[in-house]
Each structure stands twice: as C-alpha cells, then as structure tokens.
Write a protein that holds these residues in place. Structure first.
Motif, PDB file in Angstrom:
ATOM      1  N   GLY A   1     -65.985 -12.136  -7.024  1.00  0.00           N
ATOM      2  CA  GLY A   1     -67.372 -13.016  -6.723  1.00  0.00           C
ATOM      3  C   GLY A   1     -67.035 -14.600  -6.301  1.00  0.00           C
ATOM      4  N   LEU A   2     -68.058 -15.312  -6.244  1.00  0.00           N
ATOM      5  CA  LEU A   2     -67.981 -16.711  -5.452  1.00  0.00           C
ATOM      6  C   LEU A   2     -68.250 -17.480  -6.786  1.00  0.00           C
ATOM      7  CD1 LEU A   2     -67.452 -18.873  -3.411  1.00  0.00           C
ATOM      8  CD2 LEU A   2     -69.875 -18.229  -3.039  1.00  0.00           C
ATOM      9  N   VAL A   3     -67.609 -18.631  -7.119  1.00  0.00           N
ATOM     10  CA  VAL A   3     -67.711 -19.449  -8.205  1.00  0.00           C
ATOM     11  C   VAL A   3     -67.557 -20.924  -7.664  1.00  0.00           C
ATOM     12  CG1 VAL A   3     -67.023 -20.530 -10.345  1.00  0.00           C
ATOM     13  CG2 VAL A   3     -66.756 -17.993  -9.762  1.00  0.00           C
ATOM     14  N   THR A   4     -68.762 -21.561  -7.523  1.00  0.00           N
ATOM     15  CA  THR A   4     -68.901 -23.104  -7.245  1.00  0.00           C
ATOM     16  C   THR A   4     -68.792 -24.108  -8.324  1.00  0.00           C
ATOM     17  OG1 THR A   4     -70.406 -22.367  -5.236  1.00  0.00           O
ATOM     18  CG2 THR A   4     -70.157 -24.625  -5.932  1.00  0.00           C
ATOM     19  N   VAL A   5     -67.577 -24.844  -8.216  1.00  0.00           N
ATOM     20  CA  VAL A   5     -67.281 -25.694  -9.483  1.00  0.00           C
ATOM     21  C   VAL A   5     -67.328 -27.243  -8.880  1.00  0.00           C
ATOM     22  CG1 VAL A   5     -65.542 -26.576 -10.642  1.00  0.00           C
ATOM     23  CG2 VAL A   5     -65.534 -24.207 -10.134  1.00  0.00           C
ATOM     24  N   GLY A   6     -68.114 -27.784  -9.585  1.00  0.00           N
ATOM     25  CA  GLY A   6     -68.594 -29.459  -9.096  1.00  0.00           C
ATOM     26  C   GLY A   6     -67.492 -30.259  -9.965  1.00  0.00           C
ATOM     27  N   LEU A   7     -66.733 -30.973  -9.068  1.00  0.00           N
ATOM     28  CA  LEU A   7     -65.718 -31.879  -9.742  1.00  0.00           C
ATOM     29  C   LEU A   7     -65.960 -33.385  -9.234  1.00  0.00           C
ATOM     30  CD1 LEU A   7     -62.296 -30.083  -8.584  1.00  0.00           C
ATOM     31  CD2 LEU A   7     -63.468 -30.150 -10.796  1.00  0.00           C
TER      32      LEU A   7
END
Length: 310
Positions: free
Chosen positions: A91-97
């Motif tokens: 799957g796709l995981v969007t991580v905010g940094l």
C-alpha cells in the motif's frame, strides 16, 4: 454520483482536456463527456466552463476537486487494506515530516521500508507543524511528526524526542555548545525567525515573555532554507534546534549555543488520526519511523536530543 464519474471528473480537472483524459483513462472521448454530463446533472450544477482552449473548472468544480480527491484517497486506502495478505503488506503511506527533520529521516525511512516491506510505497510530505496537522486531520497524510504544542481532538500523539533550541549565527559569532547564552544577552542583536504562528516562533515568544525581553527582527520567513541562507549571509542570528543546521555546525560554517534563562526546548511527537482506522501498512511504516528516529538520537546524528519513548 459513482466511482467512474468521479474518476473522469478528476482526470479532466487535472488535464483540462477531455481528449487527454480519455487517453489516460483508456476509454473513448464520448464516454468521458457522458460521465461529466451525468455528474453535473446529478449535482445540479455546472462543473466546467467549456472553451476553445479546454475545460476550466467553475467554482463548484473547484470545490468538488477537493472532496473528490479525498474520496479517491479513502477508496485507495480501503482497496489496500482489503487486498493485503497475511504474508505481504502493501500500500501507499504518506508521512508528514518537519523541515528540520527531513534530511536525517527521509532517506533512512524510505530505505528501511523498501528493505523490510517492499510492497509498501512511501510518500514524503514536508511542512511545518500547523500545516501537517491540517493535512493529518483532512486525511491527506497518514501520520506526521508534530510539536507537542499542536493540539486536536482528532489525533493521538506519542512524545518521542525532546531537544533544545539554540541561538545560531555565522562562524564569527563566537557561540559555543558548552557556553549557554542567557536570552537577555541577545537583546539588541538582529534576528531572522519563522513567521507566526510557526511552532518555534511560538516557543521563542513565550520565552521572551517569561524573561521580559524583546528580540529585534530583521526578517521573517517560513522557509528553513531561506532562514539558513540569511544567517550565512550575515543578516542576523536565528533560533533553531541543532538538527536543523547540524552539517553547518559540524563544518564550522555556523556557530551555535544553547539558550538559557530560560531554557527553550521543543518536543517532537508522532501523530496518528483517531477518527479513522490505521492499516497494517501504516503501522509498519510508523514502527520503522520510530526506529530510525531512535537510531538518530543514539548515534549522535540527532545532536543534543533526548529520546522520550519507552
């Protein structure tokens, strides 16, 4: 409104052209036009202005794009959860940094995820804490690093790292890590700080009120790269966590020292939504993110920081 109509609408909105949208969707042009017409009839409003140069969104169309993108993202998340097997997580995981953490974390995170879970694709979204919080609440990111000061009833947070804020200046400023500088000694110096309501700006203003001092600003910016460039150019000092300019400090391009009387620290927390489910693929990436952050603290790559999690 159905899935095909929404997908056709978003593709036309992105391309501005029915012919190009049909090519991307691998269907004939009349079928795309028909899906748009049915959607407009269902909603009772015009979504595009048809012109010689293509399709331009109306105000109603612009509003639907935002909702439609969120709906498609949720459908993709559902598909990922339902298709994931017991043996392979995908799957796709969007991580905010945060900008100050991206250099140390982005590459390490993507590498570790690729090695441990090759079926997972990582998307990195960089922004300041307030922006990341809004993205997390809206479902545009799956998890994010925030400051402890960021509050919301729709997220759950875990404190991970505490780090001091330093005064940072050009190499000839004479700051040294083993010689803390009282905040009152910085009065009269020119400063470049993030614009309000940036998290660091809030911490600095709170400390100034506690010490009953006021700093003289020569410039404000919401870009860390600009902040760094202005300091290197001799336009003033700034206040940052050491991690944000770790390489510059190590190479002697900048000098820095802890601030005292009062000390200024920030706590970085890992945030997850509490108003929607978190799939195995997201949990897997979160675990790896925590591991890489802890590795950075223990190895010294994250200078002057303290690990808070168990």
């Amino acid at each position: 409104m159905d899935f095909r109509q929404l997908k056709a609408f978003l593709t036309v909105a992105e391309t501005g052209n029915v012919t190009r949208a049909a090519q991307l969707l691998n269907i004939v042009q009349p079928a795309v036009s028909r899906q748009i017409r049915l959607l407009e009839e269902d909603l009772g409003t015009q979504l595009f202005e048809r012109g010689r140069h293509g399709m331009a969104l109306t105000e109603a169309g612009k509003a639907l794009v935002e909702y439609g993108q969120r709906a498609m993202l949720e459908l993709e998340r559902a598909r990922t959860v339902l298709k994931s097997s017991e043996t392979r997580i995908s799957g796709l995981v969007t991580v905010g940094l945060l900008p100050s953490t991206s250099d140390i974390l982005a590459s390490a995170l993507v590498t570790a995820v690729a090695q441990q879970h090759p079926g997972i694709r990582v998307r990195i979204a960089m922004g300041y804490a307030g922006t990341l919080l809004r993205w997390l609440e809206a479902g545009e990111v799956d998890t994010a690093l925030l400051y402890q000061a960021e509050r919301s009833s729709e997220i759950q947070t875990t404190p991970l790292i505490q780090e001091p804020l330093w005064v940072v200046g050009p190499r000839d400023s004479g700051f040294k890590r083993n010689k803390p500088v009282p905040l009152s000694k910085l009065v009269g110096r020119k400063f470049i700080l993030p614009s309000a309501p940036h998290g660091i700006r809030t911490l600095v203003e709170h400390a100034c009120r506690a010490a009953d001092v006021s700093l003289d600003l020569s410039a404000e910016t919401n870009a860390l790269s600009v902040q760094r460039s202005l300091v290197l150019g001799g336009h003033g000092l700034t206040i940052l966590p050491p991690i944000a300019v770790a390489e510059d400090l190590a190479q002697g391009r900048l000098s820095g020292a802890p601030i005292t009387d009062p000390d200024i620290t920030r706590t970085i927390v890992l945030a997850l939504p509490s108003n929607r489910s978190t799939g195995r693929h997201i949990r897997s990436v979160v675990d790896i993110l925590e591991q890489e952050m802890q590795r950075g603290v223990r190895s010294g790559l994250w200078p002057e920081s303290r690990w808070l999690a168990g």
